[in-house]
Motif scaffolding. Structure first.
Motif, PDB file in Angstrom:
ATOM      1  N   GLU A 242       0.809  -1.225   0.000  1.00 40.46           N
ATOM      2  CA  GLU A 242       0.000   0.000   0.000  1.00 40.46           C
ATOM      3  C   GLU A 242       0.841   1.274   0.000  1.00 40.46           C
ATOM      4  O   GLU A 242       0.380   2.326  -0.440  1.00 40.46           O
ATOM      5  CB  GLU A 242      -0.923   0.018   1.222  1.00 40.46           C
ATOM      6  CG  GLU A 242      -1.943  -1.098   1.261  1.00 40.46           C
ATOM      7  CD  GLU A 242      -1.438  -2.290   2.058  1.00 40.46           C
ATOM      8  OE1 GLU A 242      -0.203  -2.527   2.049  1.00 40.46           O
ATOM      9  OE2 GLU A 242      -2.259  -2.982   2.676  1.00 40.46           O
ATOM     10  N   CYS A 243       2.077   1.206   0.522  1.00 39.73           N
ATOM     11  CA  CYS A 243       2.883   2.428   0.640  1.00 39.73           C
ATOM     12  C   CYS A 243       3.304   2.979  -0.710  1.00 39.73           C
ATOM     13  O   CYS A 243       3.748   4.121  -0.810  1.00 39.73           O
ATOM     14  CB  CYS A 243       4.108   2.180   1.525  1.00 39.73           C
ATOM     15  SG  CYS A 243       5.452   1.281   0.727  1.00 39.73           S
TER      16      CYS A 243
ATOM     17  N   HIS B  51       1.313   3.652  -3.213  1.00 30.67           N
ATOM     18  CA  HIS B  51       0.321   4.637  -3.659  1.00 30.67           C
ATOM     19  C   HIS B  51      -0.202   5.512  -2.524  1.00 30.67           C
ATOM     20  O   HIS B  51      -0.912   6.480  -2.783  1.00 30.67           O
ATOM     21  CB  HIS B  51      -0.867   3.918  -4.320  1.00 30.67           C
ATOM     22  CG  HIS B  51      -0.519   3.196  -5.586  1.00 30.67           C
ATOM     23  ND1 HIS B  51      -0.274   3.835  -6.770  1.00 30.67           N
ATOM     24  CD2 HIS B  51      -0.356   1.868  -5.835  1.00 30.67           C
ATOM     25  CE1 HIS B  51       0.007   2.945  -7.710  1.00 30.67           C
ATOM     26  NE2 HIS B  51      -0.027   1.743  -7.162  1.00 30.67           N
ATOM     27  N   ASN B  52       0.135   5.162  -1.290  1.00 29.58           N
ATOM     28  CA  ASN B  52      -0.399   5.903  -0.146  1.00 29.58           C
ATOM     29  C   ASN B  52       0.752   6.471   0.681  1.00 29.58           C
ATOM     30  O   ASN B  52       1.464   5.739   1.369  1.00 29.58           O
ATOM     31  CB  ASN B  52      -1.263   4.971   0.711  1.00 29.58           C
ATOM     32  CG  ASN B  52      -2.050   5.721   1.768  1.00 29.58           C
ATOM     33  OD1 ASN B  52      -1.724   6.858   2.112  1.00 29.58           O
ATOM     34  ND2 ASN B  52      -3.090   5.079   2.285  1.00 29.58           N
ATOM     35  N   ASP B  53       0.926   7.779   0.640  1.00 24.33           N
ATOM     36  CA  ASP B  53       2.023   8.430   1.360  1.00 24.33           C
ATOM     37  C   ASP B  53       1.858   8.357   2.873  1.00 24.33           C
ATOM     38  O   ASP B  53       2.828   8.565   3.614  1.00 24.33           O
ATOM     39  CB  ASP B  53       2.132   9.894   0.930  1.00 24.33           C
ATOM     40  CG  ASP B  53       2.543  10.039  -0.528  1.00 24.33           C
ATOM     41  OD1 ASP B  53       3.178   9.083  -1.038  1.00 24.33           O
ATOM     42  OD2 ASP B  53       2.223  11.072  -1.145  1.00 24.33           O
ATOM     43  N   ASP B  54       0.651   8.077   3.348  1.00 18.82           N
ATOM     44  CA  ASP B  54       0.413   8.011   4.785  1.00 18.82           C
ATOM     45  C   ASP B  54       0.916   6.704   5.399  1.00 18.82           C
ATOM     46  O   ASP B  54       1.013   6.585   6.622  1.00 18.82           O
ATOM     47  CB  ASP B  54      -1.086   8.163   5.080  1.00 18.82           C
ATOM     48  CG  ASP B  54      -1.602   9.537   4.677  1.00 18.82           C
ATOM     49  OD1 ASP B  54      -0.807  10.494   4.723  1.00 18.82           O
ATOM     50  OD2 ASP B  54      -2.788   9.640   4.302  1.00 18.82           O
ATOM     51  N   ILE B  55       1.212   5.715   4.546  1.00 25.06           N
ATOM     52  CA  ILE B  55       1.711   4.423   5.029  1.00 25.06           C
ATOM     53  C   ILE B  55       3.214   4.366   4.776  1.00 25.06           C
ATOM     54  O   ILE B  55       3.656   4.452   3.631  1.00 25.06           O
ATOM     55  CB  ILE B  55       1.005   3.259   4.320  1.00 25.06           C
ATOM     56  CG1 ILE B  55      -0.500   3.315   4.584  1.00 25.06           C
ATOM     57  CG2 ILE B  55       1.584   1.923   4.760  1.00 25.06           C
ATOM     58  CD1 ILE B  55      -1.286   2.251   3.856  1.00 25.06           C
TER      59      ILE B  55
ATOM     60  N   CYS C 224       6.920   2.971   4.144  1.00 26.97           N
ATOM     61  CA  CYS C 224       7.471   1.773   3.512  1.00 26.97           C
ATOM     62  C   CYS C 224       8.519   1.146   4.417  1.00 26.97           C
ATOM     63  O   CYS C 224       9.434   1.829   4.886  1.00 26.97           O
ATOM     64  CB  CYS C 224       8.098   2.117   2.163  1.00 26.97           C
ATOM     65  SG  CYS C 224       6.910   2.558   0.876  1.00 26.97           S
TER      66      CYS C 224
ATOM     67  N   SER D 175      -4.004   0.278  -7.670  1.00 32.92           N
ATOM     68  CA  SER D 175      -3.718   0.324  -6.239  1.00 32.92           C
ATOM     69  C   SER D 175      -3.661  -1.096  -5.691  1.00 32.92           C
ATOM     70  O   SER D 175      -4.047  -2.066  -6.365  1.00 32.92           O
ATOM     71  CB  SER D 175      -4.792   1.121  -5.511  1.00 32.92           C
ATOM     72  OG  SER D 175      -6.040   0.439  -5.574  1.00 32.92           O
ATOM     73  N   HIS D 176      -3.229  -1.215  -4.421  1.00 32.26           N
ATOM     74  CA  HIS D 176      -3.175  -2.525  -3.779  1.00 32.26           C
ATOM     75  C   HIS D 176      -4.543  -3.180  -3.749  1.00 32.26           C
ATOM     76  O   HIS D 176      -4.704  -4.370  -4.058  1.00 32.26           O
ATOM     77  CB  HIS D 176      -2.618  -2.378  -2.355  1.00 32.26           C
ATOM     78  CG  HIS D 176      -2.811  -3.587  -1.503  1.00 32.26           C
ATOM     79  ND1 HIS D 176      -3.742  -3.642  -0.491  1.00 32.26           N
ATOM     80  CD2 HIS D 176      -2.212  -4.796  -1.521  1.00 32.26           C
ATOM     81  CE1 HIS D 176      -3.699  -4.835   0.073  1.00 32.26           C
ATOM     82  NE2 HIS D 176      -2.777  -5.554  -0.511  1.00 32.26           N
ATOM     83  N   GLU D 177      -5.552  -2.413  -3.394  1.00 34.04           N
ATOM     84  CA  GLU D 177      -6.903  -2.966  -3.313  1.00 34.04           C
ATOM     85  C   GLU D 177      -7.403  -3.425  -4.676  1.00 34.04           C
ATOM     86  O   GLU D 177      -8.051  -4.467  -4.804  1.00 34.04           O
ATOM     87  CB  GLU D 177      -7.868  -1.928  -2.723  1.00 34.04           C
ATOM     88  CG  GLU D 177      -7.632  -1.589  -1.262  1.00 34.04           C
ATOM     89  CD  GLU D 177      -6.445  -0.649  -1.067  1.00 34.04           C
ATOM     90  OE1 GLU D 177      -5.962  -0.081  -2.075  1.00 34.04           O
ATOM     91  OE2 GLU D 177      -5.992  -0.497   0.084  1.00 34.04           O
TER      92      GLU D 177
END
Length: 371
Positions: free
Chosen positions: A177-178, A180-184, A186, A281-283
């Motif tokens: 997920e990291c 595409h998602n800056d809040d997660i 890596c 995305s991951h999902e």
């Protein structure tokens, strides 16, 4: 990978759908290893010729990639929950490294093979025309560039279980997920690093593959034009020399096309996976890989992708097989390939005397650029 990710829902395939992938991939990998080993055994006796050196090194590359594909499902981190997975981060990176290295090296040697056939047909090059310094530089390119890209990916933590095919270690971040998602955050690698190594590998393989197919098409076109011109000048009672030359050109063209088609199968499946997962995305990937259509693609991937060495064996022995089949039509396939493997170049003279004269030319051409 940090313990915080353990127990996360990875969205892996159910066991009953996962087992066929493992079985098919194992069978295909073993067949490819067997085929490449046979080619290495036969070509090692003729390493004084450049074509056999190229096929020899192509087969080594294939064995490297096939072994990685064979063991990769077991080298995936065990906490993924996949059947048979007993590996960890290091084992996943190692498997991904050797698969990446083998595939890119095979790309190089398929490129060199197509260039060899083009130079033979288009420029009528002989063995002495292939300069040693250029060949050495080619081998260096085939090793150093794939090695550099694969090492960077492995040492920066950019080799992780693929979100689209979990039993495959490829270029991706962890957690997925990291990317595409800056809040997660890596835990392994970064989107920038993964993007850099992915683009590097894709550019390298795409450029060489495109040029390789252009070379093969040029070989086919040149042979086609030559044969048409030859037919227009041929007349009754003419010498058999021109027909023998035409037959040799056809065999060279056929060999070049067959090697390219075998490589096309190897190139297509990773390319398709790259395109299928691009921008998702991951999902979205988790949803996509559970669909029946994409599962069928995964089945085809593991059934066909590792088979380069297996198919190359039949291309490499094609001319010898034709000679034996014409000389002794009643001989079984197993017996013919046994004779080929024990290094008999052509049927014994006692058998060849019973064959039409043109068969001799077929046997002779097996030592030419066609083989």
């Amino acid at each position: 990978m940090a313990s915080s990710t353990v127990g996360q829902d990875f969205g892996v395939l159910e066991t009953e759908r996962y087992i066929p992938l493992i079985v098919l991939g194992s069978i295909s990998s073993l067949l490819s290893i067997f085929g490449s080993t046979c080619v290495i055994y036969m070509s090692s006796k003729k390493l004084h010729k450049i074509m056999h050196r190229l096929v020899f090194l192509l087969s080594i590359s294939d064995i490297m990639a096939s072994l990685a594909a064979l063991f990769m499902p077991y080298m995936v981190p065990s906490f993924m929950g996949l059947l048979g997975a007993v590996g960890n981060v290091a084992s996943c990176s190692a498997a991904g490294f050797f698969l990446s290295l083998g595939v890119m090296m095979a790309c190089c040697y398929n490129f060199y093979l197509s260039g060899y056939y083009l130079a033979t047909v288009r420029k009528n090059w002989k063995e002495y025309d292939f300069r040693k310094p250029f060949e050495i530089a080619g081998h260096a390119l085939a090793l150093l560039v794939p090695l550099a890209i694969s090492l960077i990916a492995a040492t920066t933590g950019s080799m992780n279980p693929s979100p689209l095919a979990n039993n495959l270690c490829s270029y991706t971040t962890w957690p997925w997920e990291c990317f595409h998602n800056d809040d997660i955050p890596c835990e392994r690698s970064s989107p920038e690093l993964v993007t850099a190594v992915t683009i590097s590998r894709a550019t390298f393989t795409m450029v060489l593959t495109t040029i390789s197919f252009i070379f093969t098409f040029t070989v086919w076109w040149t042979v086609r034009a030559t044969l048409k011109k030859s037919d227009s000048y041929r007349f009754a009672g003419s010498s058999d020399n021109s027909s023998r030359t035409d037959e040799r050109l056809k065999e060279v063209s056929t060999q070049a096309i067959l090697y390219s088609l075998v490589y096309l199968n190897t190139f297509f499946w990773p390319f398709f996976g790259l395109v299928a997962g691009f921008g998702l995305s991951h999902e979205e990937m988790q949803d996509k890989k559970t669909k029946a259509g994409f599962y069928i693609v995964q089945v085809l991937y593991w059934m066909l992708y590792p088979l380069q060495g297996f198919f190359n064996f039949f291309v490499y022995t094609r001319l010898k097989f034709k000679a034996w089949r014409k000389a002794d039509p009643d001989r079984s396939l197993v017996s013919i390939y046994h004779q080929i493997m024990i290094a008999k170049e052509a049927p014994p003279l006692s058998q060849r005397r019973q064959v039409r004269p043109e068969t001799k030319q077929t046997n002779t051409s097996s030592n030419s650029a066609a083989h």
